[in-house]
Design a protein around this motif. Structure first.
Motif, PDB file in Angstrom:
ATOM      1  N   THR A   1      15.862  44.861  17.455  1.00 13.72           N
ATOM      2  CA  THR A   1      15.964  45.495  16.144  1.00 13.72           C
ATOM      3  C   THR A   1      17.338  45.183  15.564  1.00 13.72           C
ATOM      4  O   THR A   1      18.293  44.919  16.301  1.00 13.72           O
TER       5      THR A   1
ATOM      6  N   SER B   1       7.533  57.301  11.379  1.00 13.60           N
ATOM      7  CA  SER B   1       7.607  55.843  11.317  1.00 13.60           C
ATOM      8  C   SER B   1       7.044  55.242  12.589  1.00 13.60           C
ATOM      9  O   SER B   1       6.799  55.928  13.581  1.00 13.60           O
TER      10      SER B   1
ATOM     11  N   ASP C   1       9.513  49.549  12.437  1.00 14.28           N
ATOM     12  CA  ASP C   1       9.743  49.886  11.027  1.00 14.28           C
ATOM     13  C   ASP C   1      11.237  49.860  10.711  1.00 14.28           C
ATOM     14  O   ASP C   1      12.085  49.803  11.609  1.00 14.28           O
ATOM     15  N   THR C   2      11.544  49.955   9.410  1.00 16.21           N
ATOM     16  CA  THR C   2      12.930  50.043   8.966  1.00 16.21           C
ATOM     17  C   THR C   2      13.218  51.435   8.425  1.00 16.21           C
ATOM     18  O   THR C   2      12.481  51.940   7.578  1.00 16.21           O
TER      19      THR C   2
ATOM     20  N   GLN D   1       7.320  52.046  15.594  1.00 14.85           N
ATOM     21  CA  GLN D   1       8.278  51.148  16.223  1.00 14.85           C
ATOM     22  C   GLN D   1       8.271  49.818  15.472  1.00 14.85           C
ATOM     23  O   GLN D   1       7.222  49.277  15.139  1.00 14.85           O
TER      24      GLN D   1
ATOM     25  N   SER E   1       2.939  53.703  18.909  1.00 13.13           N
ATOM     26  CA  SER E   1       4.080  54.518  18.470  1.00 13.13           C
ATOM     27  C   SER E   1       3.771  56.014  18.484  1.00 13.13           C
ATOM     28  O   SER E   1       4.561  56.807  17.964  1.00 13.13           O
TER      29      SER E   1
ATOM     30  N   SER F   1      17.875  55.459  15.356  1.00 19.51           N
ATOM     31  CA  SER F   1      16.982  54.319  15.122  1.00 19.51           C
ATOM     32  C   SER F   1      17.040  53.340  16.290  1.00 19.51           C
ATOM     33  O   SER F   1      16.007  52.814  16.735  1.00 19.51           O
TER      34      SER F   1
ATOM     35  N   ARG G   1      13.542  51.147  16.160  1.00 27.27           N
ATOM     36  CA  ARG G   1      13.378  50.915  14.729  1.00 27.27           C
ATOM     37  C   ARG G   1      14.569  50.127  14.208  1.00 27.27           C
ATOM     38  O   ARG G   1      15.678  50.236  14.754  1.00 27.27           O
TER      39      ARG G   1
END
Length: 381
Positions: free
Chosen positions: A11, A236, A240-241, A238, A187, A256, A261
């Motif tokens: 990430t 959210s 994602d932003t 895994q 997730s 995060s 993330r």
């Protein structure tokens, strides 16, 4: 079981300095989740930084015009919410931790309802206000009452809670492809975690220490790590932003990283950039991974207690343990193995199992640590 979604075990985490009223580095519709805690209008520690955005705020305060100052402060936040709306994907979620304010002007003590003003903005701009969370922050102060003490009609209720406001941009986020659907299942969270996390009252998370060393201000108003960690895992997937336009000491970035993330953060005070890097560098990879280990250990204890009198019908092959629902059967975790980068761009790397050693390198700071095998730490965020 054929797991589809963890071919790339990295990430990235971008940290920008400057006001979030213009987030030109972020593309439209590119962020799945926003988790943030903005400056609280009408809280005195934020007067200066908000007045720098608009000098009319300082004038209104000096002239004892609190309602005008309150609205002008929120208009500055509105500019950030405009940018949030631009970068958020349709169906994306915004989570805002904010407290209301109390303050005296011209001898009149009053509440300034920050949460109501923010709700008004988002609902007026097409967002759906989902059920909000009350975060109850108990105080141990023996003299916590306000006003005239024990005399009626002149005492005031003490604010012991803050709000976590939840908004969705339009309709529900759609997961159409087989990969997206599988990624969503991987997730998922435990059934018993959902019962705690999705309660509208959080009363088991303590506030965090406020003292910092930055010259610009001596309090960060940072929320505890568990707040963004829960929200990121609740709203959210895994990979994602996650974006935080008021990054502060970098708590959302750390949460995060722990949650697999990507993240983007903006911090208006450039003196905080070194603080953010130091916080990431000083965070122990093994303790970050302990969060997952402790979640699994807590689930094992839950299963042990549950199976004494009830059957659990579902099983997660990856975790090799029973789970309550079919939605949990594909859940999987990855473990942090390395953090590399500089003060503005960080890459986190992950492994399927807890690594033997882990590297943290942020700028000129570098640590390589050995990770004890299967140690159990009662982690408190």
């Amino acid at each position: 079981m054929n797991y589809l979604c963890f071919e790339i075990m990295k990430t990235t985490h971008s940290i920008y300095t400057g006001a979030a009223q213009q987030m030109k580095e972020i593309n439209d519709n590119s962020v799945e989740l926003v988790v943030t805690s903005p400056p609280y209008p009408m809280i005195q520690m934020w007067d200066e930084i908000l007045s720098k955005q608009n000098p009319c705020i300082a004038n209104a305060l000096d002239e004892n015009q609190p309602d005008a100052a309150f609205e002008l402060m929120h208009q500055e936040l509105d500019k950030v919410w405009d940018e949030v709306t631009r970068v958020l994907v349709p169906g994306g979620i915004v989570c805002i931790n904010v407290g209301d304010a109390t303050r005296t002007f011209n001898g009149n003590f009053a509440l300034y309802s920050n949460h109501s003003r923010i709700i008004n903005y988002f609902t007026a701009h097409g967002y759906v206000n989902l059920p909000n969370i009350i975060w109850r922050k108990q105080t141990n102060a023996p003299n916590k009452f306000m006003g005239s003490g024990m005399l009626p009609a002149g005492a005031y209720v003490t604010l012991e809670h803050e709000w976590i406001l939840i908004f969705r941009k339009g309709g529900k986020r759609e997961f159409k492809s087989a990969i997206d659907k599988q990624k969503r299942r991987e997730s998922s969270f435990f059934w018993e975690e959902r019962n705690v996390w999705f309660s509208d009252l959080w009363d088991n998370i303590k506030g965090t220490k406020q003292k910092i060393s930055a010259e610009s201000r001596d309090r960060s108003a940072a929320y505890p790590l568990e707040v963004p960690y829960r929200l990121i895992n609740m709203y959210s997937l895994q990979g994602d932003t996650v974006m935080d336009p008021f990054l502060g000491t970098g708590t959302t970035t750390i949460a995060s990283i722990m949650s697999n993330r990507n993240s983007i953060g903006y911090e208006i005070d450039d003196k905080f950039i070194d603080i953010i890097a130091d916080n990431i560098h000083s965070s122990s990879v093994d303790q970050m991974n302990e969060v997952i280990a402790n979640r699994i250990a807590a689930h094992k204890e839950f299963v042990s207690q549950r199976t004494q009198n009830k059957e659990i019908k579902h099983f997660n092959e990856h975790l090799q343990m029973p789970v309550m629902t079919s939605q949990e059967t594909d859940m999987r975790f990855v473990y942090l193995s390395a953090i590399r980068g500089n003060n503005h761009m960080i890459t986190a790397e992950y492994a399927d199992t807890i690594p033997v050693t882990a590297e943290i390198k942020v700028g000129n700071r570098k640590r390589i640590i050995s990770i004890p095998s299967r140690t159990q730490i009662a982690l408190t965020f």
